[in-house]
Design an enzyme around this catalytic site. Structure first.
Site, PDB file in Angstrom:
ATOM      1  N   ASP A   1    -129.871   5.506  58.782  1.00  0.00           N
ATOM      2  CA  ASP A   1    -129.261   4.104  58.048  1.00  0.00           C
ATOM      3  C   ASP A   1    -129.861   3.270  59.202  1.00  0.00           C
ATOM      4  O   ASP A   1    -129.918   3.296  60.394  1.00  0.00           O
ATOM      5  CB  ASP A   1    -128.040   3.818  58.374  1.00  0.00           C
ATOM      6  CG  ASP A   1    -127.181   3.092  57.344  1.00  0.00           C
ATOM      7  OD1 ASP A   1    -126.545   3.502  56.498  1.00  0.00           O
ATOM      8  OD2 ASP A   1    -127.057   2.064  58.129  1.00  0.00           O
TER       9      ASP A   1
ATOM     10  N   GLU B   1    -122.267  -1.133  48.433  1.00  0.00           N
ATOM     11  CA  GLU B   1    -123.315  -2.212  48.743  1.00  0.00           C
ATOM     12  C   GLU B   1    -124.618  -1.708  47.940  1.00  0.00           C
ATOM     13  O   GLU B   1    -125.180  -2.615  47.306  1.00  0.00           O
ATOM     14  CB  GLU B   1    -123.516  -2.551  50.251  1.00  0.00           C
ATOM     15  CG  GLU B   1    -122.517  -3.162  50.804  1.00  0.00           C
ATOM     16  CD  GLU B   1    -122.548  -3.092  52.346  1.00  0.00           C
ATOM     17  OE1 GLU B   1    -123.697  -2.840  52.826  1.00  0.00           O
ATOM     18  OE2 GLU B   1    -121.556  -3.300  53.090  1.00  0.00           O
TER      19      GLU B   1
ATOM     20  N   HIS C   1    -125.844   7.257  47.414  1.00  0.00           N
ATOM     21  CA  HIS C   1    -126.156   7.871  48.723  1.00  0.00           C
ATOM     22  C   HIS C   1    -124.880   8.271  49.275  1.00  0.00           C
ATOM     23  O   HIS C   1    -123.749   7.904  49.110  1.00  0.00           O
ATOM     24  CB  HIS C   1    -126.584   6.798  49.496  1.00  0.00           C
ATOM     25  CG  HIS C   1    -125.730   5.414  49.465  1.00  0.00           C
ATOM     26  ND1 HIS C   1    -125.641   4.627  48.442  1.00  0.00           N
ATOM     27  CD2 HIS C   1    -125.129   4.895  50.470  1.00  0.00           C
ATOM     28  CE1 HIS C   1    -124.935   3.356  48.851  1.00  0.00           C
ATOM     29  NE2 HIS C   1    -124.386   3.562  50.010  1.00  0.00           N
TER      30      HIS C   1
HETATM   31  P1  5GP Z   1    -122.776   1.289  51.108  1.00  0.00           P
HETATM   32  O1  5GP Z   1    -121.782   0.418  51.463  1.00  0.00           O
HETATM   33  O2  5GP Z   1    -123.585   1.094  49.959  1.00  0.00           O
HETATM   34  O3  5GP Z   1    -122.120   2.870  51.095  1.00  0.00           O
HETATM   35  O4  5GP Z   1    -123.912   1.808  52.357  1.00  0.00           O
HETATM   36  C1  5GP Z   1    -125.137   1.221  52.275  1.00  0.00           C
HETATM   37  C2  5GP Z   1    -125.887   1.541  53.604  1.00  0.00           C
HETATM   38  O5  5GP Z   1    -127.272   1.240  53.259  1.00  0.00           O
HETATM   39  C3  5GP Z   1    -125.353   0.603  54.582  1.00  0.00           C
HETATM   40  O6  5GP Z   1    -124.999   1.519  55.715  1.00  0.00           O
HETATM   41  C4  5GP Z   1    -126.596  -0.217  55.108  1.00  0.00           C
HETATM   42  O7  5GP Z   1    -126.675  -0.159  56.666  1.00  0.00           O
HETATM   43  C5  5GP Z   1    -127.603   0.766  54.696  1.00  0.00           C
HETATM   44  N1  5GP Z   1    -128.827   0.025  54.358  1.00  0.00           N
HETATM   45  C6  5GP Z   1    -128.938  -1.141  53.725  1.00  0.00           C
HETATM   46  N2  5GP Z   1    -130.067  -1.577  53.530  1.00  0.00           N
HETATM   47  C7  5GP Z   1    -130.966  -0.569  54.175  1.00  0.00           C
HETATM   48  C8  5GP Z   1    -132.393  -0.124  54.219  1.00  0.00           C
HETATM   49  O8  5GP Z   1    -133.242  -1.394  53.716  1.00  0.00           O
HETATM   50  N3  5GP Z   1    -132.908   0.615  55.079  1.00  0.00           N
HETATM   51  C9  5GP Z   1    -131.862   1.689  55.408  1.00  0.00           C
HETATM   52  N4  5GP Z   1    -132.672   2.619  56.026  1.00  0.00           N
HETATM   53  N5  5GP Z   1    -130.503   1.421  55.386  1.00  0.00           N
HETATM   54  C10 5GP Z   1    -129.995   0.361  54.689  1.00  0.00           C
END
Ligand code: 5GP
Length: 122
Positions: A33, A99, A104
């Site tokens: 992440d 987000e 994922h």
């Molecule tokens: P969600 O809130 O959708 O479960 O989590 C999305 C995750 O994706 C977050 O923990 C955020 O830090 C991660 N994330 C967002 N953009 C990127 C990116 O460009 N690269 C990586 N490796 N992680 C990302």
């Protein structure tokens, strides 16, 4: 929700933006992440275009689903998360604050992670 091919994880899968890869299988990819919330914080995604767990569990083939489950466990072992224990989390939709609209699973580990959720009213 329709799948948005311009989401960041779709761009990672197409090689348009970089990631720190941890593990790859035929149908799945795992990477660190970008904004880790624990010493171990890895994301595991299917290579197919699935918005969230609801979409994936309804539409993905049995082979993709089996590959994904194995990839999650294999990824946890690659980073050593199984030694102290870890938490899997997948945010699905609005109530869960998802987000990035590509399925994922987060693997959190490397420290005590505390309770799962606050109770209502806390
Ligand atoms: P969600 O809130 O959708 O479960 O989590 C999305 C995750 O994706 C977050 O923990 C955020 O830090 C991660 N994330 C967002 N953009 C990127 C990116 O460009 N690269 C990586 N490796 N992680 C990302």
């Amino acid at each position: 929700m329709a799948y948005d091919p311009n989401n960041v994880f779709a761009k990672i899968l197409r090689g348009e933006i970089p990631c720190k890869k941890v593990h790859e299988s035929r149908h799945s990819l795992a990477f660190h992440d970008i904004n880790p919330l624990s010493p171990i914080h890895v994301l595991v995604i299917p290579k197919g275009a699935y918005v969230d767990f609801d979409d994936f569990s309804a539409r993905a083939s049995a082979e993709e689903q089996a590959d994904y489950i194995k990839a999650i466990g294999d990824t946890a072992r690659v980073v050593g998360a199984e030694k102290g224990g870890y938490r899997l989390l997948s945010n699905c939709g609005v109530n869960a604050n998802q987000e990035v609209p590509h399925l994922h699973v987060h693997i959190f580990g490397g420290r005590l992670l505390g309770r799962m959720l606050k109770k209502d009213g806390e």
